[in-house]
Design an enzyme around this catalytic site. Structure first.
Site, mmCIF file in Angstrom:
data_model
loop_
_atom_site.group_PDB
_atom_site.id
_atom_site.type_symbol
_atom_site.label_atom_id
_atom_site.label_comp_id
_atom_site.label_asym_id
_atom_site.label_seq_id
_atom_site.Cartn_x
_atom_site.Cartn_y
_atom_site.Cartn_z
ATOM 1 C CE LYS A 262 31.900 79.739 -3.475
ATOM 2 N NZ LYS A 262 30.815 79.442 -3.301
ATOM 3 C CD GLN B 3 30.067 76.832 -0.697
ATOM 4 O OE1 GLN B 3 30.700 77.948 -1.191
ATOM 5 N NE2 GLN B 3 29.952 75.804 -2.186
ATOM 6 C CG ASP C 269 25.815 82.195 -3.985
ATOM 7 O OD1 ASP C 269 27.069 82.270 -4.690
ATOM 8 O OD2 ASP C 269 25.567 81.750 -3.152
#
Ligand code: NDP
Length: 280
Positions: free
Chosen positions: A52, A96, A119
């Site tokens: 990422k 995460q 997200d």
């Protein structure tokens, strides 16, 4: 002969388009910053986080990295998330997953400002998707839509069967396919006679987390098959939820693993980061 849908190429195209947009924004004095939080040092998470950050660097998005020890308390993590929510220079916040067992993931995700939830996991964004309002969409299913559209696969009026009903893949996938006017069926572990249902699909999307589970007996001749799964087989080779070699001659198009859905997830995360500018 089946078409192999090239997720590497499509994701690279999307990243190049985003790079151009970010350059344009910079000319207007607008910078985009993504904050990435990792708790603990799970090796798979470290790889995802590293990828990422690399994508951010390529596109021109600033990334702030918070690597916290797995002894971090939930209150400490919440406090960091609240600080980032309040920080006007931060456009996107990504925690995460999975988090260590002593933390409540739902609680953490629900604390992220929905306008920074790149997200697309916050209930407000999930709800917006379900009623067709604007909001961040979970990256993997958004990537599947891009794969299909950019491969010029017509979705309107098609029978779409999704195997898997998770909150991050199966359910948002169903809403996105409805938005594209497909007729959608969702299957799960309690579905009776799965083969009978999957064989009706013009477009079969598989996200069950079981290596090579879907063989040609599950697939209609000429169907389009999208394989979200990712695993290592007995020979340590990466494979999906679909037995690619077995179904290949029966389908009209298929995503490979690796090189299909996987690279799209990060591309769509980058897309959400760029879109965050419109939200704020
Ligand atoms: P989950 O484990 O959360 O969900 C799996 C779903 O599959 C559940 O709804 C389950 O049903 C269903 N299922 C399990 N077994 C069967 C069966 N025998 N028949 C029918 N349905 C079944 O998985 P995720 O959605 O998180 O992930 C699915 C796969 O996609 C995994 O391999 C994961 O690694 C991969 N993945 C890949 C990503 C990428 O970027 N490429 C991103 C996210 C996931 P029930 O609800 O009844 O238990």
């Amino acid at each position: 002969m089946a078409v192999i849908i090239d997720g590497k190429k499509i994701s690279a195209d999307i990243k190049d388009e985003l790079k151009d947009k970010v350059e344009q924004l910079k000319l207007q004095g607008i910078e985009i910053t993504l904050a990435v939080i990792q708790v603990g040092n799970d090796p798979a998470s470290s790889v995802y986080v590293g990828n990422k950050k690399k994508a951010c660097e390529y596109i021109g998005i600033n990334s702030l990295s918070y690597e916290l020890p797995d002894t971090t308390t939930q209150e400490e993590l919440l406090s960091l998330v609240r600080d980032l929510n309040a920080n006007e220079k931060v456009n996107g916040i990504l925690v995460q997953l999975p988090l260590p067992k002593h933390m409540n993931e739902d609680f953490i995700v629900n604390t992220i400002d929905p306008k920074k939830d790149v997200d697309g996991f916050h209930p407000q964004n999930v709800g917006a998707l379900s009623i067709g309002h604007k909001g961040f969409v979970s990256c993997t299913p958004a990537g599947v839509i891009q794969l299909l559209k950019r491969s010029k696969i017509d979705l309107s009026g098609k029978e779409c069967v999704i195997v898997g009903r998770s909150n991050i893949v199966g359910k948002p996938m169903a809403f996105l396919m409805l938005r594209e006017n497909a007729t959608v069926t969702i299957c799960h572990s309690r579905t009776k006679d799965l083969k009978e249902v999957t064989k009706r699909a013009d477009i079969l999307i598989v996200a069950i987390g079981k290596p090579k589970f879907i063989t040609k007996d599950y697939v209609k001749e000429g169907a389009v098959v999208v394989d979200v799964g990712i695993h290592r087989d007995a020979y340590n080779k990466i494979c999906g939820d679909v037995d690619f070699d077995d179904v290949f001659n029966n389908v009209s198009a298929i995503t490979p693993v690796p090189g299909g859905v996987g690279p799209m997830t990060i591309a769509m995360l980058m897309n959400n980061c760029v879109e965050s500018i419109d939200n704020q």
